[in-house]
Design a protein around this motif. Structure first.
Motif, PDB file in Angstrom:
ATOM      1  N   ALA A   1      -3.428   3.682  58.025  1.00  0.00           N
ATOM      2  CA  ALA A   1      -3.661   5.085  57.372  1.00  0.00           C
ATOM      3  C   ALA A   1      -4.545   4.434  56.081  1.00  0.00           C
ATOM      4  CB  ALA A   1      -2.420   5.699  56.935  1.00  0.00           C
ATOM      5  N   THR A   2      -5.286   5.459  55.894  1.00  0.00           N
ATOM      6  CA  THR A   2      -6.140   5.052  54.593  1.00  0.00           C
ATOM      7  C   THR A   2      -5.960   6.054  53.702  1.00  0.00           C
ATOM      8  OG1 THR A   2      -8.071   6.444  55.601  1.00  0.00           O
ATOM      9  CG2 THR A   2      -7.946   4.142  56.046  1.00  0.00           C
ATOM     10  N   PHE A   3      -6.235   5.760  52.407  1.00  0.00           N
ATOM     11  CA  PHE A   3      -6.045   6.411  51.455  1.00  0.00           C
ATOM     12  C   PHE A   3      -7.082   7.594  51.281  1.00  0.00           C
ATOM     13  CE2 PHE A   3      -7.087   6.739  46.342  1.00  0.00           C
ATOM     14  CZ  PHE A   3      -6.037   7.444  46.026  1.00  0.00           C
ATOM     15  N   SER A   4      -6.490   8.669  50.829  1.00  0.00           N
ATOM     16  CA  SER A   4      -7.453  10.002  50.878  1.00  0.00           C
ATOM     17  C   SER A   4      -7.988  10.195  49.254  1.00  0.00           C
ATOM     18  CB  SER A   4      -6.735  11.295  51.487  1.00  0.00           C
ATOM     19  OG  SER A   4      -6.329  10.799  52.841  1.00  0.00           O
TER      20      SER A   4
ATOM     21  N   GLY B   1       4.976   9.709  41.892  1.00  0.00           N
ATOM     22  CA  GLY B   1       3.633   9.957  42.493  1.00  0.00           C
ATOM     23  C   GLY B   1       3.350   9.206  43.813  1.00  0.00           C
ATOM     24  N   THR B   2       3.164  10.059  44.681  1.00  0.00           N
ATOM     25  CA  THR B   2       2.714   9.739  46.109  1.00  0.00           C
ATOM     26  C   THR B   2       1.386   9.536  46.491  1.00  0.00           C
ATOM     27  OG1 THR B   2       5.032  10.225  46.730  1.00  0.00           O
ATOM     28  CG2 THR B   2       3.283   9.880  48.597  1.00  0.00           C
ATOM     29  N   PRO B   3       0.729   8.609  46.597  1.00  0.00           N
ATOM     30  CA  PRO B   3      -0.774   8.580  46.946  1.00  0.00           C
ATOM     31  C   PRO B   3      -0.738   9.192  48.143  1.00  0.00           C
ATOM     32  CG  PRO B   3      -0.024   6.464  46.143  1.00  0.00           C
ATOM     33  CD  PRO B   3       1.159   7.242  46.223  1.00  0.00           C
ATOM     34  N   ILE B   4      -1.780   9.854  48.479  1.00  0.00           N
ATOM     35  CA  ILE B   4      -1.917  10.558  50.013  1.00  0.00           C
ATOM     36  C   ILE B   4      -2.798   9.712  50.834  1.00  0.00           C
ATOM     37  CG2 ILE B   4      -2.762  12.507  51.123  1.00  0.00           C
ATOM     38  CD1 ILE B   4      -0.208  12.909  49.385  1.00  0.00           C
ATOM     39  N   GLY B   5      -2.254   9.378  52.188  1.00  0.00           N
ATOM     40  CA  GLY B   5      -2.861   8.905  53.178  1.00  0.00           C
ATOM     41  C   GLY B   5      -3.002   9.549  54.116  1.00  0.00           C
ATOM     42  N   GLU B   6      -3.771   9.362  55.125  1.00  0.00           N
ATOM     43  CA  GLU B   6      -3.985  10.155  56.205  1.00  0.00           C
ATOM     44  C   GLU B   6      -4.393   9.078  57.317  1.00  0.00           C
ATOM     45  OE1 GLU B   6      -5.688  14.263  55.368  1.00  0.00           O
ATOM     46  OE2 GLU B   6      -6.977  12.795  54.316  1.00  0.00           O
TER      47      GLU B   6
END
Length: 362
Positions: A149-152, A272-277
């Motif tokens: 998954a990649t950071f958005s 804090g949750t970094p958003i990946g998609e």
């Protein structure tokens, strides 16, 4: 190798929401399930889930008895839903939950699938399900060409506060979605710890979308390159961050959400949750498949990730009930779930591209 109904075995890697739901649906088909979970404890402060009526009955195929639903419908706290599903799994004689167990690799041959653990143990089963979230160990086996998954480009700050802790007058509805400057705030009422929905006895959850702290995510190694590695916990957050967020909350957000956020910040009860998609091209091989965030990771702004995970679990069980061989069942599962999963992720990407068009750049 064909397995008769009731003789099938499965390994489920991951015991978060998708793993628990999948284990319950597999048990419903007569499958004996071993769950492997790397964390001894699970928590997700502030996250809310829209739960459909009768979810547990759909998962288990059994009607609930008694007047109170084990998993109530409506907006529920993540931790409450997880606890209810886990409690149901622990009472199921066909499911064995092992934690903490770290899975280091998975594989398969014509006879079985297997998982190897950090202690050198190898477990085998008829099929293996990757339900191990955004950083899935199983995904590279299913999709070696697209394993991550990649950071958005943005983070969501999450908090959960008892309504009794603040003095503000209630918001006129149960949900607010607010945009100010470069931020988006989702704030909502959730049942209290005792299940109460009465004003003053509820909890307030909030998710604050923020594309302005990517440097912090990288220096803390919550994000490395274009990959989300971990959630940012309070102990890794500098005091200056809490102060900055509090100043911004005072300036931008209305009561009662402002007071809820300030209370959470003052108590350091924020993550804090970094958003990946992740947009999938495949969901399965001959004996290994993916469900939930391991299979398709949408932005939480879609509000549909949990529902999609439950549909994965149900579709997998239905495919196994309809087909004699695991490989046929997994092909059917992929055929059923791949396009809906891709549509969901693409809908979240539309928000991400507008909210943080440059935020993912290193």
């Amino acid at each position: 190798m064909t397995h008769q109904y009731g003789s099938r075995t499965a390994i489920v890697v991951g015991a978060s929401l998708s793993g628990l739901m999948t284990a319950l649906t597999l048990s419903r088909t007569g499958t004996r399930v071993t769950m492997l979970e790397r964390s001894a404890n699970k928590s997700r402060t502030g996250a809310a889930l829209p739960v459909r009526d009768g979810l547990l009955e759909r998962l288990t195929g059994r009607r609930q008895t008694g007047g109170t639903a084990v998993v109530p419908s409506g907006a529920q706290a993540w931790a409450d839903v997880h606890a209810a599903l886990r409690a149901t799994v622990l009472t199921d004689p066909r499911i064995r939950l092992r934690a903490p167990v770290t899975v280091t690799s998975v594989g398969e041959d014509e006879q079985s699938a297997w998982a190897r653990t950090g202690t050198g143990e190898t477990l085998r089963a008829t099929l293996l399900v990757g339900a191990d979230g955004h950083g899935s160990v199983v995904r590279p086996h299913v999709s070696p060409e697209a394993p991550r998954a990649t950071f958005s480009g943005y983070v969501i700050w999450l908090g959960l506060v008892g309504e009794a802790s603040i003095a503000s007058r209630p918001w006129p509805c149960d949900l607010a979605i607010l945009y100010e400057e470069d931020y988006c705030l989702n704030a909502y009422y959730l049942p209290g710890a005792d299940g109460s929905t009465s004003p003053g006895r509820r909890r307030i959850g909030w998710g604050w979308y923020d594309a302005g702290h990517n440097d912090l995510l990288r220096t803390s190694e919550a994000v490395v390159g274009d990959v989300v590695r971990r959630t940012l916990r309070p102990e890794r957050m500098p005091d200056t961050l809490f102060e900055e967020l509090a100043d911004t909350a005072r300036r931008l957000w209305p009561a009662p959400w402002r007071e809820a956020i300030l209370h959470g910040l003052s108590e350091r009860a924020v993550i804090g949750t970094p958003i990946g998609e992740y947009l999938p091209n495949r969901l399965a091989t001959e004996r290994v498949c993916l469900v939930g965030d391991a299979a398709h990771l949408p932005s939480p702004m879609t509000g549909s990730g949990f529902a999609a995970s439950s549909e994965d679990a149900l579709a997998l069980a239905e495919a196994l009930e309809l087909h004699g061989s695991v490989s046929e069942a997994l092909r059917s599962y992929e055929s059923t779930r791949l396009q809906p999963a891709r549509r969901l992720v693409r809908s979240g990407q539309s928000f991400s591209h507008s909210f943080a068009p440059y935020g993912a750049a290193q």
